[in-house]
Design a protein around this motif. Sequence first.
Motif, PDB file in Angstrom:
ATOM      1  N   LEU A 431     -13.368  19.840   0.969  1.00  0.00           N
ATOM      2  CA  LEU A 431     -14.238  20.351   1.656  1.00  0.00           C
ATOM      3  C   LEU A 431     -15.677  19.815   1.142  1.00  0.00           C
ATOM      4  O   LEU A 431     -16.100  19.208   0.181  1.00  0.00           O
ATOM      5  N   PRO A 432     -16.935  19.762   2.130  1.00  0.00           N
ATOM      6  CA  PRO A 432     -18.172  19.028   1.766  1.00  0.00           C
ATOM      7  C   PRO A 432     -18.516  19.978   0.510  1.00  0.00           C
ATOM      8  O   PRO A 432     -18.449  21.100   0.389  1.00  0.00           O
ATOM      9  N   SER A 433     -19.466  19.349  -0.508  1.00  0.00           N
ATOM     10  CA  SER A 433     -19.891  20.264  -1.446  1.00  0.00           C
ATOM     11  C   SER A 433     -20.741  21.236  -1.174  1.00  0.00           C
ATOM     12  O   SER A 433     -21.706  20.884  -0.208  1.00  0.00           O
ATOM     13  N   GLY A 434     -20.666  22.400  -1.627  1.00  0.00           N
ATOM     14  CA  GLY A 434     -21.377  23.391  -1.336  1.00  0.00           C
ATOM     15  C   GLY A 434     -21.021  24.359  -0.084  1.00  0.00           C
ATOM     16  O   GLY A 434     -21.790  25.157   0.272  1.00  0.00           O
ATOM     17  N   THR A 436     -18.066  26.528   2.020  1.00  0.00           N
ATOM     18  CA  THR A 436     -16.740  27.222   2.015  1.00  0.00           C
ATOM     19  C   THR A 436     -15.653  26.800   3.211  1.00  0.00           C
ATOM     20  O   THR A 436     -16.362  26.323   4.134  1.00  0.00           O
ATOM     21  N   LYS A 437     -14.527  27.303   3.307  1.00  0.00           N
ATOM     22  CA  LYS A 437     -13.701  27.020   4.488  1.00  0.00           C
ATOM     23  C   LYS A 437     -14.294  27.532   5.782  1.00  0.00           C
ATOM     24  O   LYS A 437     -14.150  27.153   6.690  1.00  0.00           O
ATOM     25  N   ASN A 438     -14.873  28.613   5.672  1.00  0.00           N
ATOM     26  CA  ASN A 438     -15.255  29.501   6.793  1.00  0.00           C
ATOM     27  C   ASN A 438     -16.526  28.908   7.296  1.00  0.00           C
ATOM     28  O   ASN A 438     -16.979  29.175   8.413  1.00  0.00           O
ATOM     29  N   GLN A 439     -17.140  27.996   6.479  1.00  0.00           N
ATOM     30  CA  GLN A 439     -18.324  27.484   7.046  1.00  0.00           C
ATOM     31  C   GLN A 439     -18.015  26.103   7.547  1.00  0.00           C
ATOM     32  O   GLN A 439     -19.032  25.212   8.055  1.00  0.00           O
ATOM     33  N   CYS A 440     -16.555  25.680   7.641  1.00  0.00           N
ATOM     34  CA  CYS A 440     -16.148  24.276   8.126  1.00  0.00           C
ATOM     35  C   CYS A 440     -15.197  24.334   9.224  1.00  0.00           C
ATOM     36  O   CYS A 440     -14.583  25.268   9.641  1.00  0.00           O
ATOM     37  N   VAL A 441     -15.141  23.229  10.112  1.00  0.00           N
ATOM     38  CA  VAL A 441     -14.198  22.897  10.954  1.00  0.00           C
ATOM     39  C   VAL A 441     -13.506  21.477  10.642  1.00  0.00           C
ATOM     40  O   VAL A 441     -14.258  20.658  10.041  1.00  0.00           O
ATOM     41  N   ALA A 442     -12.270  21.117  10.883  1.00  0.00           N
ATOM     42  CA  ALA A 442     -11.377  20.179  10.539  1.00  0.00           C
ATOM     43  C   ALA A 442     -10.746  19.756  11.754  1.00  0.00           C
ATOM     44  O   ALA A 442     -10.222  20.508  12.677  1.00  0.00           O
ATOM     45  N   MET A 443     -10.410  18.381  11.479  1.00  0.00           N
ATOM     46  CA  MET A 443      -9.769  17.513  12.644  1.00  0.00           C
ATOM     47  C   MET A 443      -8.671  16.701  11.848  1.00  0.00           C
ATOM     48  O   MET A 443      -9.261  15.988  10.751  1.00  0.00           O
ATOM     49  N   PHE A 463      -7.893  23.567   4.088  1.00  0.00           N
ATOM     50  CA  PHE A 463      -7.235  22.912   5.018  1.00  0.00           C
ATOM     51  C   PHE A 463      -6.135  22.126   4.494  1.00  0.00           C
ATOM     52  O   PHE A 463      -6.278  21.417   3.420  1.00  0.00           O
ATOM     53  N   THR A 464      -5.096  22.105   5.391  1.00  0.00           N
ATOM     54  CA  THR A 464      -3.877  21.402   4.735  1.00  0.00           C
ATOM     55  C   THR A 464      -3.244  20.580   5.550  1.00  0.00           C
ATOM     56  O   THR A 464      -2.831  21.106   6.960  1.00  0.00           O
TER      57      THR A 464
END
Length: 492
Positions: A431-434, A436-443, A463-464
């Motif tokens: 994840l980007p530094s600083g 959390t997973k709830n603040q991110c989207v992944a592709m 994310f896995t």
Amino acid sequence: ASTSPDLAPSKDIVVALKTYIPNTPDGFTLAFGKVATAAWNEVTNPDVMYYEIRCDNAPGAETAGLLARTSGTSATVALNARSGRLYLFARNALGKYSVPAVLDYNKVAPGKPDAPTVKNTMTGFSVTGQGIPADAIGMMVYINDGDAVKTENPVMSYNCEPGIYDVAIAYYDMFGAGERSATTRTVVKIIIDETNIKDMAISLQKVDKTIQDAVKEAQGISGKVAEIKQTTDSIQATVADDKKELASQITQNADKITSVVTNLGDSAKAKEAYSAIAQMQDDIALRVKSGEIISQINLSKEGVQIDGKLLHVTGDTLFDKNVVVKDMIQAGAVTADKMDVDSLSAITANVGSLKGGTITGTQIVGTNFRNSSGSFTVDDSGNIKGVNISSGSINADVITQAGFRVRATAVISGSITHKGINSSTSFDIPLPSGFTKNQCVAMAGSDQGLSGFVNLDRSGSSFTFKVWGLSSGGDYPQTYDVVCTYRVIGVK
């Protein structure tokens, strides 16, 4: 009839002390003035040795509670509180005490006065209150939150240096001062009393007449003369030279000494050009006249006056008592190199436009701030406007642009190579530094287009990637490597 004492009638009388326990004193009162005075009525049922006033109920004890002992019916008591309780005992000759008379007292502090009237004087200012009230001793005068001066009169004179002074008053009693009044401000300036100026003018007239008389007397001398004349009331020494047309004359009387040098033959010239010194009991004058120009120094009890077209001081000069005031300073004479101060807090007027290279202070208060071009402004509502703001970081709870909230974002991307076809495995995506997973989207995906064999799991704490194993037959040999790519975007 017999006159013998032995034969005279006699009667036996027994004298004894009254041994009754003293009654409780009555009429117990307390009056406040410069001191507190207690008074009461006399107790008469026994022989009273003394009365005792206390602030505790412990008769006879030699403690701090003992305020006074007296055989009279009044006493001064030293009180240290505006309210309290007093006990009055009567003690007979056998040491027996009465039941005490009890007095509760409460001395209210003097009321708050109106702001004082302050008037400037030649040496400072005077302070006037509204009169000392009956429940107060005098007036306390507070000056600039520093000096506190007591006076028993409603008017006080205060000598001080020129400056700005804030004055308040309060009435005080034996316990201290009451509430302060509002403040009256005064500006003390150098003031010369008109009476002194008038007296000096009279003194100058007297000196002028003395010098004019001396000049007139020095005229009319002809030839070359050097003589001394002595009378019963004067001694006069004269030296004259008709070629030089000059004469000098010194005259000494009991009340004055004059010395003059002037023109001889021409009385008009003598009046227009001379030098003279006049000394009297209360004046000394030095004068030089040439035409309309007179230079003179006059010393009298009223002061010192220096007149002249030009006053040239060549040495170091020291002025005491702040005698240099605004009308004595030429415009433009005070420059930066002549100022050395720690504080300019005494400046109370509007200074207009203030220019400076650097202004440093703990606090700068103003309605609006801007630069010379107007491209940067701060208004009195706290709004900051600028063309460009450059900074390594901007810290704020909310930043908006064109009505939309600006959020902090971060993007990372990468790839993972999976070797081996017949096995499946999982990879965690960073994840980007600083964030959390709830603040991110992944592709995620595969560079080989094997989307059916690459799965992005969003159910866990991160994310896995899950890469499924491939069969060994068909179009995919066992040595085929699967390259999985990902991109994660964080938004706060």
